[in-house]
Each structure stands twice: as C-alpha cells, then as structure tokens.
Motif scaffolding. Structure first.
Motif, PDB file in Angstrom:
ATOM      1  N   ALA A  72       0.828  -1.206   0.000  1.00 42.38           N
ATOM      2  CA  ALA A  72       0.000   0.000   0.000  1.00 42.38           C
ATOM      3  C   ALA A  72       0.864   1.257   0.000  1.00 42.38           C
ATOM      4  O   ALA A  72       0.556   2.243  -0.682  1.00 42.38           O
ATOM      5  CB  ALA A  72      -0.927  -0.002   1.209  1.00 42.38           C
ATOM      6  N   ALA A  73       1.957   1.214   0.755  1.00 41.56           N
ATOM      7  CA  ALA A  73       2.856   2.374   0.829  1.00 41.56           C
ATOM      8  C   ALA A  73       3.627   2.557  -0.475  1.00 41.56           C
ATOM      9  O   ALA A  73       3.727   3.668  -0.998  1.00 41.56           O
ATOM     10  CB  ALA A  73       3.821   2.201   1.999  1.00 41.56           C
ATOM     11  N   GLU A  74       4.174   1.476  -1.009  1.00 43.01           N
ATOM     12  CA  GLU A  74       4.966   1.558  -2.240  1.00 43.01           C
ATOM     13  C   GLU A  74       4.119   2.020  -3.422  1.00 43.01           C
ATOM     14  O   GLU A  74       4.584   2.805  -4.262  1.00 43.01           O
ATOM     15  CB  GLU A  74       5.583   0.191  -2.555  1.00 43.01           C
ATOM     16  N   ARG A  75       2.892   1.523  -3.505  1.00 49.22           N
ATOM     17  CA  ARG A  75       2.016   1.880  -4.625  1.00 49.22           C
ATOM     18  C   ARG A  75       1.272   3.194  -4.407  1.00 49.22           C
ATOM     19  O   ARG A  75       0.469   3.596  -5.247  1.00 49.22           O
ATOM     20  CB  ARG A  75       1.003   0.752  -4.850  1.00 49.22           C
ATOM     21  N   LYS A  76       1.524   3.837  -3.267  1.00 49.88           N
ATOM     22  CA  LYS A  76       0.889   5.117  -2.937  1.00 49.88           C
ATOM     23  C   LYS A  76      -0.625   4.983  -2.780  1.00 49.88           C
ATOM     24  O   LYS A  76      -1.356   5.981  -2.906  1.00 49.88           O
ATOM     25  CB  LYS A  76       1.199   6.178  -4.012  1.00 49.88           C
ATOM     26  N   LEU A  77      -1.090   3.773  -2.532  1.00 49.97           N
ATOM     27  CA  LEU A  77      -2.516   3.601  -2.259  1.00 49.97           C
ATOM     28  C   LEU A  77      -2.845   4.202  -0.900  1.00 49.97           C
ATOM     29  O   LEU A  77      -3.890   4.819  -0.717  1.00 49.97           O
ATOM     30  CB  LEU A  77      -2.883   2.106  -2.251  1.00 49.97           C
ATOM     31  N   LEU A  78      -1.920   4.000   0.022  1.00 56.36           N
ATOM     32  CA  LEU A  78      -2.024   4.553   1.371  1.00 56.36           C
ATOM     33  C   LEU A  78      -0.608   4.852   1.845  1.00 56.36           C
ATOM     34  O   LEU A  78       0.051   3.996   2.434  1.00 56.36           O
ATOM     35  CB  LEU A  78      -2.708   3.550   2.304  1.00 56.36           C
ATOM     36  N   PRO A  79      -0.097   6.038   1.572  1.00 52.30           N
ATOM     37  CA  PRO A  79       1.282   6.370   1.923  1.00 52.30           C
ATOM     38  C   PRO A  79       1.547   6.216   3.418  1.00 52.30           C
ATOM     39  O   PRO A  79       0.657   6.424   4.246  1.00 52.30           O
ATOM     40  CB  PRO A  79       1.400   7.837   1.492  1.00 52.30           C
TER      41      PRO A  79
END
Length: 256
Positions: free
Chosen positions: A156-163
């Motif tokens: 989620a963090a890497e894909r910027k879905l949920l930084p």
C-alpha cells in the motif's frame, strides 16, 4: 476411459517402434520375438499401470471434494461472528470478509464498533484494487515482520494507495477518520466518483475541511451518504461496521 486407452495405444506404439529396433523375426538372440508379440507384451504390461492411475485419480477427486467441503465449513465458521447478529451492517460485513477486504478475529468476533485502522484500510485498498504484493521486506518500526498484513502495508505504501506516515512509520494501528476514508476512496477509485464537471453539494460541516472535495464526491457517489440532518462528521472515527458498509457498496459498483 478414453484417455486411458489413448495412453495405452500411444505407449504401445512407442514400445513397438522401440522393440523393432532390437527384436526382429529370426533374430539369433530371440527368434520368437515378433512385432505382434511385442505389441501384446507392452499392452499387457501397461494395463495394470493404467488401472492404478485411474484409482489414484479417483482418490484425488475424493480428496478434492472433501477439501472443498472442509474449506466451506471453515469459511462459514469464520463468518459466524458472534457480535454482528443484531446489527444492520451484518450482510455488508459478511460480504467484505468473503471478498478478503476485511478480517475477523480469532475469538470469532468482528468488533464492529471498533475504529477502523490504517492497517485495515491498507488491506481493503490492496485487495480491492487487485495489486500484486510487494517482495520488499517491511522496515517500518511499527510493522512487525511476523504480522500477516506486513506485505499488505508495504505494498500500500509503495504503490501510494495509502502512503506511510513517514519513512520509518506506517501508522498501522492509527484510527481512520471519515474524511480520510473519503479521501482515499476518491484517490483510489476515481471510476466510481461523479464525472468531472458534476455539480457537488454544499455540506455545512465539511465546507471548510481539508477533505471538502473528497467528501462531496463520496456523498454524490453514494458510497458515504449524509445522515438525516445532512451532516457528514468528517473528523469522526470510522467504525469497522461503517467501513464494511462502504466496501459492500464499492463491491456492488464493481459488480463483485
């Protein structure tokens, strides 16, 4: 049965062709060996093997049926949360759990009134968007490598879905507000939001909020409607039951 006969015939032909190379009528080493004799021996030798393969396949089929039944029983047991029987979001909760967008607890509780956490939100976003899991090892100080959702949060963090909250903290157990949920719904599911140029409503308790536009869009989309007083309560913590209701609506819009 057809597959079995095809296998026998194919191997018999192979065996015949091989046999002809070393056994010919009148061969001094074995003058009785002929093509028909080799064919017969190969076929007779393969029949017991084919029977064993059929029996093995039947056993595997039976095991598969039993395994499927056990999985269904386990799923029903896991969905039989003892703390959701009397709440209106029960169907939505079961739907979200079946989709893998939410999880219950080992004690067969769902804790519907508990606040949704960023860990919960990461699970929903990664699974709902069908994003492949990252192979990067979790290095956030608040995410243990043994956490079953560690890769979910990293993804989620890497894909910027949920930084992440910072380079060293993901904020895994931080509660999510209704405004934050609105913001990440708009960010990750633009296809479910009103078209560009659509008229957005005036919402008194969110008019000066940082997530004003996101709130307006999720209200128009129907994912997060206003209450009877026309309020959104942007700073209120989102409960797990409310989150499940939203997820069920997302699933419906995606025809899942």
């Amino acid at each position: 049965m057809k597959k079995r006969m095809a296998l026998i015939i194919a191997l018999a032909i192979l065996g015949t062709n091989t046999a002809v190379a070393w056994a010919r009528p009148g061969d001094a080493s074995d003058p009785l060996v002929t093509r028909s004799y080799v064919d017969k021996q190969v076929a007779e030798g393969l029949t017991p093997l084919a029977d064993q393969m059929d029996a093995l396949q039947q056993n595997l089929d039976q095991l598969l049926v039993r395994s499927t039944a056990l999985q269904q029983q386990l799923a029903e047991l896991l969905l039989n949360f003892k703390d959701i029987a009397a709440i209106p979001e029960k169907v939505a909760i079961i739907k979200a759990v079946k989709l893998g967008w939410m999880q219950g607890n080992a004690d067969r509780t769902f804790r519907p009134k508990a606040a949704m956490t960023r860990k919960d939100l990461a699970l929903f976003l990664v699974r709902a968007k069908g994003v492949p899991l990252s192979n990067t090892k979790a290095t956030f100080k608040d995410v243990k490598a043994s956490d079953p959702l560690a890769k979910i949060m990293v993804t989620a963090a890497e894909r910027k879905l949920l930084p992440a909250r910072s380079r060293t903290y993901f904020g895994a157990n931080q509660a999510v507000t209704r405004a934050e949920m609105a913001y990440y719904l708009v960010r990750n599911f633009p296809e479910l939001m009103p078209k560009a140029g659509s008229k957005l409503p005036y919402i008194k308790d969110s008019n000066r909020h940082w997530a004003k536009t996101s709130v307006q869009k999720v209200v128009v989309s129907g994912l997060m409607p206003l209450d009877k007083q026309g309020k959104f309560y942007p700073n209120r913590l989102l409960t797990r039951a409310e989150a499940a209701a939203i997820m069920a609506k997302v699933a419906a819009k995606k025809n899942l």
